[in-house]
Design an enzyme around this catalytic site. Structure first.
Site, PDB file in Angstrom:
ATOM      1  N   ASN A 113       0.833  -1.196   0.000  1.00  0.00           N
ATOM      2  CA  ASN A 113       0.000   0.000   0.000  1.00  0.00           C
ATOM      3  C   ASN A 113       0.874   1.256   0.000  1.00  0.00           C
ATOM      4  OD1 ASN A 113      -2.355   1.582   0.143  1.00  0.00           O
ATOM      5  ND2 ASN A 113      -3.331   0.137   1.540  1.00  0.00           N
ATOM      6  N   HIS A 161      23.997  -2.075  10.916  1.00  0.00           N
ATOM      7  CA  HIS A 161      25.260  -1.402  11.225  1.00  0.00           C
ATOM      8  C   HIS A 161      25.972  -2.138  12.349  1.00  0.00           C
ATOM      9  CE1 HIS A 161      24.138   1.967   8.662  1.00  0.00           C
ATOM     10  NE2 HIS A 161      22.915   1.758   9.117  1.00  0.00           N
ATOM     11  N   THR A 209      11.317  -7.672  15.502  1.00  0.00           N
ATOM     12  CA  THR A 209      12.759  -7.814  15.723  1.00  0.00           C
ATOM     13  C   THR A 209      13.226  -9.262  15.609  1.00  0.00           C
ATOM     14  OG1 THR A 209      12.457  -8.060  18.106  1.00  0.00           O
ATOM     15  CG2 THR A 209      12.783  -5.820  17.278  1.00  0.00           C
ATOM     16  N   ARG A 233       5.338  -9.181  19.919  1.00  0.00           N
ATOM     17  CA  ARG A 233       5.220 -10.413  20.718  1.00  0.00           C
ATOM     18  C   ARG A 233       4.024 -11.198  20.217  1.00  0.00           C
ATOM     19  NH1 ARG A 233       9.867  -9.922  23.067  1.00  0.00           N
ATOM     20  NH2 ARG A 233      10.102  -8.474  24.784  1.00  0.00           N
TER      21      ARG A 233
END
Length: 190
Positions: free
Chosen positions: A84, A114, A164, A179
């Protein structure tokens, strides 16, 4: 000796200000300006334009403008993928999105990373970790998918979530960081 582009594509440390990579990014910027300006063009024209720059574009894949990416050639969209408005894909290494996946507005998919060591980071080195989003995934508006994440088939990522870690197939994740909120039975409907 490997070029900076070869290092980037392998996921090794590289410098992004290398002339070859700067040229690739500039070409992508020119293409993005043309693609984003063609938002009212017929779907077939826009699909053909996607195929000019992206690594793979399956049948019926749609990317709404504005869209932004680093290079484009590392983005692989399977059949029926939908991105979208306002999506950003930092594609220093491959981003693979499976068939039928729907991605909400403002989602960011990031492969660029990084070094954690400040001495190495100060040398302006970076690296990439691929992102894989499997088939029939739904990613809500404003979610962030971080480097190295794999999202399994039929998963759901709630709006605004920051992913993550890997997401198992059939799982719903929400929050910052994301979660598990629910796990669906693969045979269940709705």
């Amino acid at each position: 000796m490997a070029t900076e582009k070869q290092k980037m594509l392998r996921g090794d440390l590289y410098t992004a200000d290398d002339p070859e990579l700067v040229g690739d990014a500039a070409a992508a910027s020119v293409w993005l300006a043309r693609y984003n300006a063609a938002s009212a063009a017929p779907a077939s024209e826009r699909h053909a334009m996607l195929a000019e720059a992206l690594g793979h574009v399956g049948n019926g894949a749609i990317v709404r403008s504005p869209f932004n990416c680093d290079y484009g050639y590392n983005i692989h969209l399977e059949d029926g993928v939908f991105l979208n408005f306002g999506c950003i894909v930092l594609d220093v290494v491959p981003v693979r999105i499976g068939a039928g996946t729907q991605i909400g507005p403002g989602v960011q998919i990031l492969t660029a990373d990084h070094p954690r060591d400040p001495v190495i980071r100060a040398k302006m080195l970076e690296f990439g970790r691929p992102v894989v989003i499997s088939r029939n995934v739904w990613i809500g508006a404003g979610a962030l998918i971080l480097p190295g994440v794999t999202i399994g088939d039929d998963a759901i990522v709630g709006a605004g979530s920051v992913v993550t870690r890997d997401v198992a197939a059939g799982t719903t994740v929400v929050g910052i960081p994301a979660r598990v909120a629910a796990k669906r039975d693969p045979g269940a409907r709705a």
